[in-house]
Design a protein around this motif. Structure first.
Motif, PDB file in Angstrom:
ATOM      1  N   PRO A 197      47.579  31.916  48.882  1.00 61.69           N
ATOM      2  CA  PRO A 197      47.559  32.440  50.091  1.00 61.69           C
ATOM      3  C   PRO A 197      48.974  33.022  50.343  1.00 61.69           C
ATOM      4  CG  PRO A 197      47.713  30.104  50.160  1.00 61.69           C
ATOM      5  CD  PRO A 197      47.269  30.329  48.597  1.00 61.69           C
ATOM      6  N   GLY A 198      49.006  34.234  51.159  1.00 60.33           N
ATOM      7  CA  GLY A 198      50.374  34.725  51.320  1.00 60.33           C
ATOM      8  C   GLY A 198      50.894  35.598  50.348  1.00 60.33           C
ATOM      9  N   LEU A 199      50.505  35.748  48.985  1.00 59.45           N
ATOM     10  CA  LEU A 199      50.957  36.345  48.104  1.00 59.45           C
ATOM     11  C   LEU A 199      50.706  38.125  48.068  1.00 59.45           C
ATOM     12  CD1 LEU A 199      52.589  36.774  45.377  1.00 59.45           C
ATOM     13  CD2 LEU A 199      50.346  36.309  44.248  1.00 59.45           C
ATOM     14  N   PHE A 200      49.152  38.115  48.562  1.00 65.18           N
ATOM     15  CA  PHE A 200      48.523  39.345  48.575  1.00 65.18           C
ATOM     16  C   PHE A 200      48.894  40.173  49.916  1.00 65.18           C
ATOM     17  CE2 PHE A 200      46.550  37.222  45.029  1.00 65.18           C
ATOM     18  CZ  PHE A 200      46.879  37.864  44.119  1.00 65.18           C
ATOM     19  N   ALA A 201      49.198  41.595  49.855  1.00 64.43           N
ATOM     20  CA  ALA A 201      49.473  42.379  51.094  1.00 64.43           C
ATOM     21  C   ALA A 201      47.986  42.631  51.591  1.00 64.43           C
ATOM     22  CB  ALA A 201      50.447  43.387  50.914  1.00 64.43           C
ATOM     23  N   ALA A 202      46.883  43.045  50.742  1.00 60.17           N
ATOM     24  CA  ALA A 202      45.688  43.352  50.861  1.00 60.17           C
ATOM     25  C   ALA A 202      44.850  43.107  49.540  1.00 60.17           C
ATOM     26  CB  ALA A 202      45.705  45.074  51.194  1.00 60.17           C
ATOM     27  N   ALA A 203      43.627  43.182  49.817  1.00 64.03           N
ATOM     28  CA  ALA A 203      42.715  43.186  48.624  1.00 64.03           C
ATOM     29  C   ALA A 203      41.260  43.923  48.972  1.00 64.03           C
ATOM     30  CB  ALA A 203      42.328  41.336  48.770  1.00 64.03           C
ATOM     31  N   MET A 204      40.757  44.174  47.673  1.00 67.46           N
ATOM     32  CA  MET A 204      39.503  44.621  47.944  1.00 67.46           C
ATOM     33  C   MET A 204      38.507  44.294  47.024  1.00 67.46           C
ATOM     34  SD  MET A 204      38.402  48.882  47.522  1.00 67.46           S
ATOM     35  CE  MET A 204      39.008  49.303  49.285  1.00 67.46           C
ATOM     36  N   PRO A 205      37.715  43.234  47.191  1.00 70.49           N
ATOM     37  CA  PRO A 205      36.592  42.673  46.090  1.00 70.49           C
ATOM     38  C   PRO A 205      35.350  43.489  46.140  1.00 70.49           C
ATOM     39  CG  PRO A 205      36.918  41.201  48.162  1.00 70.49           C
ATOM     40  CD  PRO A 205      37.911  42.103  48.140  1.00 70.49           C
ATOM     41  N   LEU A 206      34.837  43.818  45.254  1.00 67.54           N
ATOM     42  CA  LEU A 206      33.604  44.706  45.208  1.00 67.54           C
ATOM     43  C   LEU A 206      32.522  44.005  44.570  1.00 67.54           C
ATOM     44  CD1 LEU A 206      35.301  48.276  44.087  1.00 67.54           C
ATOM     45  CD2 LEU A 206      34.862  47.410  46.391  1.00 67.54           C
ATOM     46  N   SER A 207      31.630  43.691  45.455  1.00 73.15           N
ATOM     47  CA  SER A 207      30.289  43.033  44.918  1.00 73.15           C
ATOM     48  C   SER A 207      30.554  41.619  44.460  1.00 73.15           C
ATOM     49  CB  SER A 207      29.567  43.855  43.818  1.00 73.15           C
ATOM     50  OG  SER A 207      29.191  45.132  44.200  1.00 73.15           O
ATOM     51  N   GLY A 208      31.207  41.038  45.090  1.00 74.76           N
ATOM     52  CA  GLY A 208      31.222  39.489  44.952  1.00 74.76           C
ATOM     53  C   GLY A 208      31.524  38.469  46.072  1.00 74.76           C
ATOM     54  N   GLY A 209      31.656  37.300  45.928  1.00 72.19           N
ATOM     55  CA  GLY A 209      32.022  36.299  46.942  1.00 72.19           C
ATOM     56  C   GLY A 209      32.692  35.231  46.642  1.00 72.19           C
ATOM     57  N   GLY A 210      32.797  34.086  47.344  1.00 67.15           N
ATOM     58  CA  GLY A 210      33.512  33.030  47.221  1.00 67.15           C
ATOM     59  C   GLY A 210      33.428  32.075  48.185  1.00 67.15           C
ATOM     60  N   ASP A 211      34.229  31.236  48.362  1.00 67.38           N
ATOM     61  CA  ASP A 211      34.221  29.991  49.309  1.00 67.38           C
ATOM     62  C   ASP A 211      34.593  30.382  50.591  1.00 67.38           C
ATOM     63  OD1 ASP A 211      34.247  27.754  50.456  1.00 67.38           O
ATOM     64  OD2 ASP A 211      35.270  26.441  49.033  1.00 67.38           O
ATOM     65  N   THR A 212      33.712  30.725  51.333  1.00 68.10           N
ATOM     66  CA  THR A 212      34.041  31.253  52.739  1.00 68.10           C
ATOM     67  C   THR A 212      34.752  30.163  53.669  1.00 68.10           C
ATOM     68  OG1 THR A 212      31.591  30.653  53.499  1.00 68.10           O
ATOM     69  CG2 THR A 212      32.147  32.987  52.655  1.00 68.10           C
ATOM     70  N   SER A 213      34.422  28.799  53.531  1.00 67.64           N
ATOM     71  CA  SER A 213      35.127  28.023  54.220  1.00 67.64           C
ATOM     72  C   SER A 213      36.719  27.966  53.979  1.00 67.64           C
ATOM     73  CB  SER A 213      34.738  26.532  53.778  1.00 67.64           C
ATOM     74  OG  SER A 213      35.268  26.173  52.544  1.00 67.64           O
ATOM     75  N   LEU A 214      37.267  28.704  53.087  1.00 70.04           N
ATOM     76  CA  LEU A 214      38.701  28.696  52.822  1.00 70.04           C
ATOM     77  C   LEU A 214      38.943  30.199  53.213  1.00 70.04           C
ATOM     78  CD1 LEU A 214      38.870  27.095  49.314  1.00 70.04           C
ATOM     79  CD2 LEU A 214      39.598  25.993  51.412  1.00 70.04           C
ATOM     80  N   ALA A 215      38.528  31.017  53.837  1.00 75.55           N
ATOM     81  CA  ALA A 215      38.793  32.396  54.138  1.00 75.55           C
ATOM     82  C   ALA A 215      39.980  32.303  55.142  1.00 75.55           C
ATOM     83  CB  ALA A 215      37.653  33.045  54.705  1.00 75.55           C
ATOM     84  N   PHE A 216      40.166  31.230  55.848  1.00 74.46           N
ATOM     85  CA  PHE A 216      41.374  31.117  56.659  1.00 74.46           C
ATOM     86  C   PHE A 216      42.637  31.354  56.145  1.00 74.46           C
ATOM     87  CE2 PHE A 216      40.776  26.785  55.424  1.00 74.46           C
ATOM     88  CZ  PHE A 216      42.111  26.321  55.186  1.00 74.46           C
ATOM     89  N   ARG A 217      42.570  30.979  54.481  1.00 74.23           N
ATOM     90  CA  ARG A 217      43.910  31.168  53.727  1.00 74.23           C
ATOM     91  C   ARG A 217      44.317  32.576  53.522  1.00 74.23           C
ATOM     92  NH1 ARG A 217      43.033  26.705  48.855  1.00 74.23           N
ATOM     93  NH2 ARG A 217      42.722  25.112  50.016  1.00 74.23           N
ATOM     94  N   PHE A 218      43.426  33.512  53.835  1.00 77.34           N
ATOM     95  CA  PHE A 218      43.586  35.002  53.737  1.00 77.34           C
ATOM     96  C   PHE A 218      44.874  35.238  54.579  1.00 77.34           C
ATOM     97  CE2 PHE A 218      39.402  36.213  52.228  1.00 77.34           C
ATOM     98  CZ  PHE A 218      39.300  35.384  50.937  1.00 77.34           C
ATOM     99  N   SER A 219      45.009  34.874  56.053  1.00 79.35           N
ATOM    100  CA  SER A 219      45.827  35.326  56.983  1.00 79.35           C
ATOM    101  C   SER A 219      47.206  34.972  56.904  1.00 79.35           C
ATOM    102  CB  SER A 219      45.450  34.945  58.386  1.00 79.35           C
ATOM    103  OG  SER A 219      45.495  33.407  58.451  1.00 79.35           O
TER     104      SER A 219
END
Length: 219
Positions: A197-219
């Motif tokens: 978390p905090g490393l990437f300025a932006a991201a673009m995942p194409l046709s994938g998923g992940g652990d949505t419960s941890l999406a808060f770490r994106f900010s």
């Protein structure tokens, strides 16, 4: 507004607006399996799709008995004291291997690294290890959401350590690090965002998923 959302909403810099307008090509995967870290263009001639990546260095990262091939593009004319963006590309399931070539097979993009000088890092996930099949993440790729495991799969763990090494040893702007991936690589993109978390300025995942419960770490 966080740095991530500011970057994402107001321009994406060069990376998401123009650089990643690539087309995912659903062609049959390359058939050959080359167990080498040195390109053998004599036995396996360079394919047409490879010509655009000729300036990418062939490299290998080793750790804890594991080996991770990767390609790295370094800007041709680095200005002393200047920092450059870094783009990380995570390939899909069908591009696994050890030839250090096939990870670009579906990365059909214009050479943005020449128009917008930046570093580009593209690791390649091996197909197998001593425990069987190797993947970027420990997930069912057929589901949009899953619970992230406590420890990453070893190929992703090596990719994260490799990323840290490249950042520390190169003239990279830590405010402009971007990640993208498709299919299995999109799952890896999600997991990288959550594990770093905090490393990437932006991201673009194409046709994938992940652990949505941890999406808060994106900010």
């Amino acid at each position: 507004i966080s740095r991530f959302h500011t970057t994402f909403a107001f321009g994406m810099n060069f990376f998401l607006v123009s650089a990643l307008l690539f087309t995912v090509c659903y062609c049959p995967a390359v058939a050959q399996r080359i167990d080498t870290f040195t390109p053998d263009y004599q036995t396996h001639p360079k394919e047409q799709w490879e010509t655009g990546f000729s300036d990418f260095q062939f490299k290998v990262y080793k750790e804890d008995g594991h080996v991770l091939p990767y390609r790295l593009y370094v800007p041709s004319h680095i200005v002393y004291g200047k920092k450059y963006p870094l783009v990380v590309f995570m390939h899909g399931y069908g591009e696994r291997g050890t030839d250090d070539r096939k990870q670009f097979f579906r990365f059909r993009t214009f050479p943005f690294w020449k128009k917008y000088p930046c570093f580009v890092l593209a690791p390649q996930c091996p197909e197998n290890d001593s425990n069987g099949e190797a993947t970027w993440v420990k997930s069912n790729f057929g589901v949009p959401s899953s619970q992230m495991k406590k420890q990453p799969a070893w190929p992703l763990a090596l990719a994260m350590d490799l990323l840290d090494m490249v950042i520390s040893r190169s003239a990279i702007d830590r405010q402009r690090i971007y990640v993208t991936g498709l299919s299995m690589g999109a799952f890896a993109t999600w997991e990288l965002l959550e594990r770093k978390p905090g490393l990437f300025a932006a991201a673009m995942p194409l046709s994938g998923g992940g652990d949505t419960s941890l999406a808060f770490r994106f900010s």
